[in-house]
Design a protein around this motif. Structure first.
Motif, short mmCIF file in Angstrom:
data_model
loop_
_atom_site.label_atom_id
_atom_site.label_comp_id
_atom_site.label_asym_id
_atom_site.label_seq_id
_atom_site.Cartn_x
_atom_site.Cartn_y
_atom_site.Cartn_z
N THR A 1 0.71 -1.08 0.16
CA THR A 1 -0.23 -0.16 -0.12
C THR A 1 0.80 1.21 0.06
N ILE A 2 2.20 1.08 0.24
CA ILE A 2 2.97 2.42 0.37
C ILE A 2 3.98 2.29 -0.70
N ALA A 3 4.58 3.58 -1.09
CA ALA A 3 5.80 3.84 -1.77
C ALA A 3 6.44 5.09 -1.46
N THR A 4 7.58 5.30 -1.74
CA THR A 4 8.32 6.64 -1.43
C THR A 4 8.43 7.35 -2.52
N ASN A 5 8.31 8.53 -2.56
CA ASN A 5 8.38 9.34 -3.89
C ASN A 5 9.71 9.91 -3.86
N LYS A 6 10.21 10.62 -4.94
CA LYS A 6 11.41 11.41 -5.22
C LYS A 6 11.85 12.25 -3.79
N ASN A 7 10.76 13.06 -3.20
CA ASN A 7 11.04 14.16 -2.14
C ASN A 7 11.28 13.14 -1.11
N GLY A 8 11.19 11.86 -0.82
CA GLY A 8 11.31 11.14 0.25
C GLY A 8 9.98 10.83 1.27
N THR A 9 8.99 11.32 0.79
CA THR A 9 7.77 11.37 1.55
C THR A 9 7.04 10.18 0.91
N VAL A 10 6.13 9.66 2.08
CA VAL A 10 5.50 8.43 1.87
C VAL A 10 3.95 8.60 1.25
N THR A 11 3.73 8.12 0.12
CA THR A 11 2.49 8.08 -0.51
C THR A 11 1.94 6.82 -0.92
N GLU A 12 0.51 6.83 -1.12
CA GLU A 12 -0.03 5.87 -1.69
C GLU A 12 0.44 5.30 -2.95
N ALA A 13 0.83 3.89 -3.21
CA ALA A 13 1.25 3.53 -4.29
C ALA A 13 -0.03 3.42 -5.49
N LYS A 14 0.40 3.94 -6.55
CA LYS A 14 -0.50 3.83 -7.65
C LYS A 14 -0.82 2.50 -8.22
N GLU A 15 0.07 1.68 -8.39
CA GLU A 15 0.21 0.36 -9.04
C GLU A 15 1.29 -0.45 -8.26
N LYS A 16 0.75 -1.65 -8.09
CA LYS A 16 1.34 -2.69 -7.53
C LYS A 16 2.89 -3.08 -8.18
N THR A 17 3.79 -3.53 -7.39
CA THR A 17 5.03 -4.01 -8.15
C THR A 17 4.90 -5.55 -8.54
N LEU A 18 5.73 -5.71 -9.34
CA LEU A 18 5.59 -7.45 -9.60
C LEU A 18 5.90 -7.96 -8.29
N VAL A 19 6.77 -7.65 -7.45
CA VAL A 19 6.95 -8.30 -6.32
C VAL A 19 5.86 -8.38 -5.75
N SER A 20 5.04 -7.47 -5.47
CA SER A 20 3.86 -7.59 -4.49
C SER A 20 2.71 -8.32 -5.32
N LYS A 21 2.95 -8.53 -6.42
CA LYS A 21 1.84 -9.18 -7.26
C LYS A 21 2.09 -10.64 -6.96
N LEU A 22 3.42 -10.94 -6.91
CA LEU A 22 3.84 -12.18 -6.89
C LEU A 22 3.55 -12.75 -5.25
N ILE A 23 3.55 -12.06 -4.44
CA ILE A 23 3.14 -12.05 -3.06
C ILE A 23 1.61 -12.55 -3.03
#
Length: 341
Positions: free
Chosen positions: A80-102
Motif C-alpha cells: 500500500t505504500i511507496a516512497t516518492n522522489k522527495n522522500g515522502t511516503v505516498t499511496e502506491a498507484k500501481e502494485k510492483t511485480l514483487v507485490s503481485k507475486l506475493i
C-alpha cells in the motif's frame, strides 16, 4: 542500511542465508550467476551471487519471535505504500511485480528474487521471469533406472501416489523397455493394494505385498531380477506421529536408491511447510507434484522448493495412465503466474 553480498550454490541456499542473517525484512538488490576465476574454476559449477539489504531500524525481529501479525503488517506495508522522489511516503498507484507475486501466494523472499527489477509483464519481463523461475527450480530430475533400482514413493494421504507410480511404471515399460516390479507396503487400505494389482495386471508386471521391512528383505533375491522396483507406501498424515515413526523405520532399513515425496499442488503453502518439515527424515528425496489439473495457482510448488531445498522431478495433471504425467518444467508455472496477474 546494512548491505551484504552472499555467494551460494543456488538461489534457495542464498535465500536461506539471507533470511537467517537479515530476517524477513531483507530486500534483494541484485542477483547474478558467477563462475570462479582461473583454471580451477573451469571445472567447477557456477554459483549465484545475491546482494541483499535491510534497514538498521527497526531492528530485525528474531525468527522465533515473528508473529502472524508481524508478517501481515509487513505485507500490507509493501502493498500500500511507496516512497516518492522527495522522500515522502505516498499511496502506491500501481502494485510492483514483487507485490503481485506475493498476492499470488509466493513467499516474500522468493517473490523478491523472481520479481525484483521487472517493471511490467511485457515480452521482456515475461522472459526474465521465466528464466528466473527456471533457475530457481533447477532442471527436472528424471528417474534413472541405470543408477537406481529400488525406488520409494512417500507422501500424505490422498495425493495420488499409487496412480503416479502406475504412470511412471507405464513409461518405463512402454518407452524405455524396462523390466519392472511393483511393491506395495500400503496394507492399511485394501483398495490401494487392489488398485496397484489392477495396474500390474494391465501392465503385465508382478505386484508384491509387504507387511513390514522384513518382508521386503525376504524379497531381495527376487528384486535383483528387475531393472527397477517401484515401492508404494501408505499415505501418512504429518500429524500422525505413530504412522510417521513406522515410515521412518521402513525408510531406514529399506536401503532404497531413490525416494520421491509426492505432494498435491492443491495443498495450501502453510500446510505444505508443515508436511515438508515432518518428512525431513526422508533425507535426499525428490519432489513430485500431483493434481495440477485441479488448481490454477501453482505458488505452492515454488514455495515447496523453497521450504525443502529439494529438486523437483514430475508433475501429474489427471487420472489417465500413462499420459497425465510430465517432467516438471518452469513454463507451466510462469504461464500461470502471468495469466493470474
Amino acid at each position: 542500511m546494512k548491505v551484504k553480498k552472499y555467494i551460494a550454490n543456488d538461489y534457495q541456499e542464498a535465500l536461506r542465508m539471507i533470511k537467517a542473517e537479515m530476517g524477513s525484512n531483507a530486500v534483494i538488490l541484485h542477483q547474478n550467476k558467477i563462475k570462479e576465476r582461473g583454471i580451477i574454476g573451469l571445472f567447477k559449477k557456477s554459483k549465484v551471487e545475491v546482494v541483499a539489504a535491510v534497514e538498521d531500524y527497526p531492528p530485525v525481529i528474531p525468527k522465533e519471535s515473528i508473529t502472524k501479525n508481524d508478517i501481515n503488517e509487513l505485507k500490507n506495508l509493501i502493498k500500500t505504500i511507496a516512497t516518492n522522489k522527495n522522500g515522502t511516503v505516498t499511496e502506491a498507484k500501481e502494485k510492483t511485480l514483487v507485490s503481485k507475486l506475493i498476492d499470488y501466494g509466493i513467499e516474500r523472499e522468493v517473490s523478491q528474487l523472481l520479481g525484483e527489477g521487472i517493471d511490467e509483464f511485457d515480452n521482456k519481463g515475461i522472459k526474465i521471469l521465466k528464466e528466473r523461475i527456471e533457475a530457481f527450480m533447477g532442471p527436472p530430475q528424471k528417474l534413472n533406472t541405470e543408477k537406481s533400482k529400488k525406488i520409494l514413493f512417500i507422501g500424505p494421504t490422498g495425493v495420488g501416489k499409487t496412480t503416479t507410480i502406475a504412470k511412471i511404471a507405464s513409461n518405463l515399460i512402454l518407452n524405455e523397455g524396462k523390466n519392472i516390479m511393483l511393491v506395495t507396503a500400503d496394507i492399511f487400505r485394501i483398495a490401494a493394494v487392489d488398485q496397484l494389482k489392477t495396474y500390474g495386471e494391465i501392465l503385465g508386471v508382478p505386484v508384491k505385498v509387504v507387511n513390514n521391512i522384513f518382508d521386503l528383505h525376504k524379497l531381495q533375491p527376487e528384486l535383483e531380477k528387475y531393472d527397477a522396483v517401484l515401492i508404494d507406501t501408505a499415505g501418512r498424515s504429518h500429524k500422525d506421529e505413530k504412522r510417521i515413526n513406522e515410515l521412518k523405520t521402513f525408510i531406514k532399513y529399506a536401503n532404497c536408491d531413490e525416494t520421491y515425496l509426492c505432494l498435491s499442488a492443491t495443498t495450501k503453502s502453510e500446510d505444505l511447510k508443515e508436511v515438508i518439515k515432518r518428512y525431513e527424515f526422508a533425507g535426499d528425496y525428490k519432489l513430485i507434484f500431483t493434481k495440477l489439473d485441479e488448481t490454477d495457482n501453482y505458488s505452492s510448488i515454488l514455495n515447496a522448493v523453497y521450504y525443502s531445498g529439494r529438486p523437483i522431478s514430475y508433475f501429474t495433471n489427471g487420472q489417465i495412465v500413462p499420459d497425465d504425467i510430465t517432467l516438471a518444467g518452469s513454463e507451466i508455472i510462469a504461464s500461470s503466474i502471468v495469466k493470474g496477474n
